[in-house]
Write an enzyme that holds these catalytic residues in place. Structure first.
Site, PDB file in Angstrom:
ATOM      1  N   CYS A 174       0.825  -1.202   0.000  1.00  0.00           N
ATOM      2  CA  CYS A 174       0.000   0.000   0.000  1.00  0.00           C
ATOM      3  C   CYS A 174       0.871   1.270   0.000  1.00  0.00           C
ATOM      4  O   CYS A 174       1.585   1.525  -0.951  1.00  0.00           O
ATOM      5  CB  CYS A 174      -0.967  -0.049   1.178  1.00  0.00           C
ATOM      6  SG  CYS A 174      -2.298   1.153   1.151  1.00  0.00           S
ATOM      7  N   HIS A 175       0.839   2.055   1.071  1.00  0.00           N
ATOM      8  CA  HIS A 175       1.641   3.274   1.184  1.00  0.00           C
ATOM      9  C   HIS A 175       3.015   3.027   1.808  1.00  0.00           C
ATOM     10  O   HIS A 175       3.828   3.946   1.906  1.00  0.00           O
ATOM     11  CB  HIS A 175       0.897   4.325   2.008  1.00  0.00           C
ATOM     12  CG  HIS A 175      -0.282   4.925   1.316  1.00  0.00           C
ATOM     13  ND1 HIS A 175      -1.498   4.271   1.220  1.00  0.00           N
ATOM     14  CD2 HIS A 175      -0.436   6.107   0.687  1.00  0.00           C
ATOM     15  CE1 HIS A 175      -2.345   5.036   0.562  1.00  0.00           C
ATOM     16  NE2 HIS A 175      -1.734   6.162   0.219  1.00  0.00           N
TER      17      HIS A 175
END
Length: 187
Positions: free
Chosen positions: A112-113
């Protein structure tokens, strides 16, 4: 498989605001075959998850960043979310731990991030990675190539886009830990 997992240890590095599924699912998938998993955080107290759109459960921390050493583990997992990677990418202890894993050629998995942490650790230049789409420009600005794939492995860096890719992400990570597939790429 039990002989393959004997003695294998994995650190999951997180702090408050990690996406709950991105810690809970990899932990469960790594625990299942008998891999020892420890949660590492900036401080040795519980960390609170972010569960999609609100605060989630509090998770126990096994070691603080000051106590953790990359030589104690075979791999590192970096859950995403917005708050977690943004805080960790500003913590030099977290960045040093990531760099030690990468320099030792051990798998580092980021979803994800979480590639924000890899960027600030200075380990993405010349690599092919994936992430949540909003991190694409940051990765490219840091010298990485970005692709829109569920999971990408580049010399031990295992990256994935989002929670719906968790099954493939975890399957690939377990393969990296048990078989060292990325070692074949290092020639």
């Amino acid at each position: 498989m039990s002989q393959q997992v004997d003695g294998k240890r994995v650190a999951i590095l997180a702090t408050h605001g990690f996406e709950e599924s991105e810690l809970a699912v990899p932990k469960a998938k790594l625990d299942a075959p008998g891999i020892v998993v420890e949660v590492v955080a900036p401080e040795a107290k519980g960390i609170r998850a972010w569960a999609e759109d609100n605060w989630g459960e509090t998770y126990a921390v096994d070691k603080s960043l000051d106590e953790a050493n990359s030589t104690d583990y075979h791999a590192l997992v970096l859950p995403g979310g917005l708050f977690n990677p943004d805080a960790l990418r500003q913590d030099e202890r977290a960045l040093a731990l990531v760099r030690h894993f990468v320099e030792a050629g051990k798998p580092v998995a980021a979803i994800c991030h979480a590639p924000w942490i890899l960027i600030n650790a200075g380990v993405v230049t010349g690599r092919t990675l994936t992430s949540y789409p909003s991190v694409k420009q940051d990765l490219e600005n840091a010298g990485a190539s970005w692709v829109d794939e569920p999971v990408v492995v580049d010399h031990g860096l295992v990256t994935s886009r989002q929670p719906r890719d968790l099954d493939r992400f975890c399957h690939t990570l377990v393969g990296e830990i048990l078989e060292g597939r990325h070692a074949d790429q290092a020639s």
